[in-house]
Design a protein around this motif. Structure first.
Motif, PDB file in Angstrom:
ATOM      1  N   LEU A  88       0.812  -1.210   0.000  1.00 13.95           N
ATOM      2  CA  LEU A  88       0.000   0.000   0.000  1.00 13.95           C
ATOM      3  C   LEU A  88       0.850   1.265   0.000  1.00 13.95           C
ATOM      4  N   LEU A  89       1.855   1.313   0.869  1.00 20.71           N
ATOM      5  CA  LEU A  89       2.668   2.523   1.042  1.00 20.71           C
ATOM      6  C   LEU A  89       3.976   2.500   0.265  1.00 20.71           C
ATOM      7  N   GLU A  90       4.283   1.339  -0.323  1.00 19.52           N
ATOM      8  CA  GLU A  90       5.499   1.168  -1.145  1.00 19.52           C
ATOM      9  C   GLU A  90       6.742   1.529  -0.338  1.00 19.52           C
ATOM     10  N   THR A  91       7.569   2.426  -0.856  1.00 22.66           N
ATOM     11  CA  THR A  91       8.851   2.735  -0.210  1.00 22.66           C
ATOM     12  C   THR A  91       8.701   3.613   1.022  1.00 22.66           C
ATOM     13  N   ARG A  92       7.484   4.056   1.332  1.00 23.06           N
ATOM     14  CA  ARG A  92       7.279   4.902   2.511  1.00 23.06           C
ATOM     15  C   ARG A  92       7.303   4.104   3.814  1.00 23.06           C
ATOM     16  N   PHE A  93       7.096   2.794   3.743  1.00 26.44           N
ATOM     17  CA  PHE A  93       6.950   1.999   4.960  1.00 26.44           C
ATOM     18  C   PHE A  93       8.142   1.069   5.156  1.00 26.44           C
ATOM     19  N   HIS A  94       8.617   1.004   6.410  1.00 25.42           N
ATOM     20  CA  HIS A  94       9.701   0.093   6.779  1.00 25.42           C
ATOM     21  C   HIS A  94       9.453  -0.445   8.182  1.00 25.42           C
ATOM     22  N   ILE A  95      10.196  -1.479   8.534  1.00 26.27           N
ATOM     23  CA  ILE A  95      10.071  -2.149   9.834  1.00 26.27           C
ATOM     24  C   ILE A  95      11.441  -2.227  10.487  1.00 26.27           C
ATOM     25  N   ILE A  96      11.466  -1.988  11.798  1.00 25.29           N
ATOM     26  CA  ILE A  96      12.611  -2.330  12.637  1.00 25.29           C
ATOM     27  C   ILE A  96      12.099  -3.299  13.690  1.00 25.29           C
ATOM     28  N   SER A  97      12.729  -4.459  13.772  1.00 26.36           N
ATOM     29  CA  SER A  97      12.250  -5.474  14.697  1.00 26.36           C
ATOM     30  C   SER A  97      13.421  -6.325  15.156  1.00 26.36           C
ATOM     31  N   ARG A  98      13.114  -7.319  15.943  1.00 20.17           N
ATOM     32  CA  ARG A  98      14.135  -8.223  16.475  1.00 20.17           C
ATOM     33  C   ARG A  98      14.125  -9.522  15.683  1.00 20.17           C
ATOM     34  N   GLU A 113      19.260   2.752  18.373  1.00 25.36           N
ATOM     35  CA  GLU A 113      18.567   3.794  19.133  1.00 25.36           C
ATOM     36  C   GLU A 113      17.061   3.709  18.961  1.00 25.36           C
ATOM     37  N   TYR A 114      16.593   3.502  17.721  1.00 27.68           N
ATOM     38  CA  TYR A 114      15.153   3.441  17.483  1.00 27.68           C
ATOM     39  C   TYR A 114      14.541   2.223  18.157  1.00 27.68           C
ATOM     40  N   TYR A 115      15.227   1.083  18.110  1.00 22.07           N
ATOM     41  CA  TYR A 115      14.659  -0.099  18.755  1.00 22.07           C
ATOM     42  C   TYR A 115      14.692   0.055  20.279  1.00 22.07           C
ATOM     43  N   LEU A 166      30.321 -13.175  12.493  1.00 18.31           N
ATOM     44  CA  LEU A 166      30.607 -11.740  12.425  1.00 18.31           C
ATOM     45  C   LEU A 166      31.215 -11.183  13.711  1.00 18.31           C
ATOM     46  N   LYS A 167      31.243 -11.952  14.792  1.00 21.63           N
ATOM     47  CA  LYS A 167      31.710 -11.428  16.072  1.00 21.63           C
ATOM     48  C   LYS A 167      33.123 -10.855  16.019  1.00 21.63           C
ATOM     49  N   PRO A 168      34.092 -11.475  15.333  1.00 19.50           N
ATOM     50  CA  PRO A 168      35.437 -10.882  15.280  1.00 19.50           C
ATOM     51  C   PRO A 168      35.482  -9.522  14.578  1.00 19.50           C
ATOM     52  N   PHE A 169      34.470  -9.187  13.791  1.00 18.66           N
ATOM     53  CA  PHE A 169      34.459  -7.919  13.056  1.00 18.66           C
ATOM     54  C   PHE A 169      33.669  -6.821  13.783  1.00 18.66           C
ATOM     55  N   ALA A 170      33.200  -7.095  15.000  1.00 16.98           N
ATOM     56  CA  ALA A 170      32.380  -6.128  15.727  1.00 16.98           C
ATOM     57  C   ALA A 170      33.207  -4.916  16.134  1.00 16.98           C
ATOM     58  N   LYS A 171      32.547  -3.755  16.176  1.00 17.51           N
ATOM     59  CA  LYS A 171      33.173  -2.488  16.556  1.00 17.51           C
ATOM     60  C   LYS A 171      32.384  -1.848  17.693  1.00 17.51           C
ATOM     61  N   GLN A 172      33.001  -0.855  18.303  1.00 16.85           N
ATOM     62  CA  GLN A 172      32.332  -0.107  19.354  1.00 16.85           C
ATOM     63  C   GLN A 172      31.620   1.112  18.757  1.00 16.85           C
ATOM     64  N   TYR A 173      30.371   1.325  19.210  1.00 17.58           N
ATOM     65  CA  TYR A 173      29.576   2.457  18.754  1.00 17.58           C
ATOM     66  C   TYR A 173      29.044   3.208  19.980  1.00 17.58           C
ATOM     67  N   SER A 174      28.962   4.528  19.867  1.00 14.54           N
ATOM     68  CA  SER A 174      28.357   5.356  20.910  1.00 14.54           C
ATOM     69  C   SER A 174      26.915   5.632  20.515  1.00 14.54           C
ATOM     70  N   VAL A 175      25.975   5.175  21.349  1.00 16.49           N
ATOM     71  CA  VAL A 175      24.552   5.223  21.004  1.00 16.49           C
ATOM     72  C   VAL A 175      23.780   5.906  22.122  1.00 16.49           C
ATOM     73  N   ASN A 176      22.806   6.738  21.741  1.00 13.33           N
ATOM     74  CA  ASN A 176      21.887   7.333  22.714  1.00 13.33           C
ATOM     75  C   ASN A 176      20.832   6.287  23.049  1.00 13.33           C
ATOM     76  N   LEU A 177      21.040   5.603  24.163  1.00 11.41           N
ATOM     77  CA  LEU A 177      20.209   4.442  24.491  1.00 11.41           C
ATOM     78  C   LEU A 177      19.737   4.552  25.929  1.00 11.41           C
ATOM     79  N   TYR A 178      18.423   4.456  26.126  1.00  9.28           N
ATOM     80  CA  TYR A 178      17.812   4.477  27.455  1.00  9.28           C
ATOM     81  C   TYR A 178      18.211   5.724  28.249  1.00  9.28           C
ATOM     82  N   GLY A 179      18.202   6.875  27.579  1.00 11.59           N
ATOM     83  CA  GLY A 179      18.380   8.138  28.272  1.00 11.59           C
ATOM     84  C   GLY A 179      19.801   8.598  28.488  1.00 11.59           C
TER      85      GLY A 179
END
Length: 444
Positions: free
Chosen positions: A222-232, A333-335, A271-284
């Motif tokens: 219905l919404l085409e490229t306007r709609f997206h999902i973030i989930s687990r 951050e969004y999740y 993918l674990k050996p390729f993980a990096k550190q990120y600074s995220v605004n999470l839970y306040g």
């Protein structure tokens, strides 16, 4: 005070011009105020007491007010659409973030509309796993207000079990209600919201139960490229590489999926050996997380997604987004902001007190929940329009941002101003005195 008047005046305009409708509009806006004022729970009897004691409506009879609260003539569709348009800056980075989840509202009366024996996956050991409760599917807007994430309730639906539909239709006056799954109800609500915010891209932030093809397929069509999902992403979901380019000549149709990688657990370990550190605004607050991402194909959605693996000491969490332009930090951050819909359930059921309502008539039950959700959204809209951030009254270790109770106190202060009665077009003498002031301080 003027901010609150502007919000409520816009809501009053959604009523008709007849004398009865205008009286209904005055009662409506003051009922919203009575729910927000942190004096007592939002049971109908308490709201009537608040209207009489604090707001000066001494001429409202009990029968007339109860009839108003169960009225089928309240224009909820127009009221909600008007409220949605009053939200200042509803988008985050150009995207409308909608949190989607369901909750249960336990009751004790057997004849309360919408109640059934529903499964509670979060029940504790001393609680029943099948309580007598209402099951409600809610869509809320995730928005940063004065430096903190908040969830503004936008719409809801009562979920009725299929075996109970005949009983439901016996108590509802008017057209029969057809059975809908929770996902069908969510699709209907998001479609209605998208018509008001017709120029914005929409991201539905859901848990793994709602994040599937049942939600993605109809809305993306219905919404085409306007709609997206973030989930687990579930640990046992199979993932595939992107399909390789098809040679110019050769038999057969092009491949939809690439080589099978395995399930999410296999990809997380790889993918674990390729993980990096990120600074995220999470839970306040700003937090450092260890994560990595990969674009893969999911057969559950039949499209490419960006999967983000977040690694802890002994565990990992996998999130995915159908919007491939989102970076790792934004997806996390969004999740993380999705948790605010759980806070919104707590604000509705415990802070505002909708869980204590024992109304039974279908119109009364639906209207009461509409009132509570709209009151919560009005309070957050009021907070977002303030010049200064509401001060936090009760200090909590590790929390610097204001709470929902602080917003309610600010609204109450504006509503109980001696000049606020000009909103209804007539002067009302409130019984607001030093005793009420003391009670308000205790209740807030």
């Amino acid at each position: 005070m003027f901010i609150l008047q502007n919000i409520l005046e816009n809501l009053k305009r959604q009523f008709a011009d007849s004398p009865k409708a205008q009286q209904r509009s005055v009662w409506f806006v003051y009922t919203i105020i009575a729910i927000i004022i942190p004096f007592t729970s939002s049971k109908t009897s308490n709201l009537l007491r608040c209207l009489r004691t604090l707001l000066g409506f001494n001429d409202i009879g009990k029968k007339r007010f109860y009839t108003f609260m169960a009225s089928p003539k309240l224009p909820w569709t127009r009221l909600w659409h008007s409220l949605w348009k009053m939200i200042p800056g509803p988008t985050s980075d150009g995207r409308l973030l909608l949190a989607l989840d369901d909750c249960i509202n336990p009751k004790t009366g057997k004849e309360i509309f919408g109640c059934d024996r529903v499964f509670d996956h979060a029940a504790k050991q001393n609680q029943s796993k099948y309580p007598w409760a209402q099951n409600i599917v809610v869509v809320g807007l995730l928005k940063i207000i004065k430096g903190r994430w908040a969830c503004l309730p936008l719409s809801y639906r009562f979920y009725h079990l299929k075996k109970s539909m005949e009983k439901v239709n016996q108590v509802i006056r008017g057209p029969k209600v057809e059975f809908q799954t929770k996902i069908e109800q969510a699709v209907e609500m998001i479609t209605e919201i998208s018509k008001v915010f017709d120029q914005d891209r929409i991201i539905a932030v859901t848990d793994s139960w709602f994040g599937n093809d049942g939600l993605w397929k109809p809305l993306s069509t219905l919404l085409e490229t306007r709609f997206h999902i973030i989930s687990r992403l579930r640990a046992n979901n199979n993932v595939f590489n992107l399909p390789e380019p098809r040679p110019e000549t050769g038999p057969g149709r092009p491949r939809k999926y690439g080589r099978k990688i395995g399930n999410a657990s296999v990809l997380a370990n790889w993918l674990k050996p390729f993980a990096k550190q990120y600074s995220v605004n999470l839970y306040g607050r700003k937090r450092t997380v260890v994560a990595c991402d990969q674009v893969v194909m999911l057969k559950t959605l039949k499209c490419a997604v960006r999967v983000v693996f977040i690694y802890r000491r002994t565990q990992w969490v996998a999130l995915y987004s159908t919007d491939l332009t989102l970076c790792v930090t934004k997806i996390i951050e969004y999740y993380g902001a999705r948790w605010k819909i759980e806070s919104a359930f707590k604000e509705l059921k415990q802070d505002i007190g909708s869980a204590e309502s024992q109304t039974r008539h279908p119109n009364a039950v639906s209207n009461h929940l509409h009132f509570c959700m709209m009151a919560a959204s009005v309070a957050w809209i009021y907070a977002s329009r303030l010049e200064k951030t509401p001060s936090r009254r009760h200090a909590v270790s590790g929390r610097n941002h204001f709470a929902f109770s602080d917003v309610r106190r600010s609204v109450a202060k504006a509503a109980l101003d001696k000049n606020f009665s000009l909103l209804c077009g007539e002067s009302r003498k409130s019984l607001y005195n030093s005793l009420v002031t003391a009670l308000m301080r205790l209740a807030a």
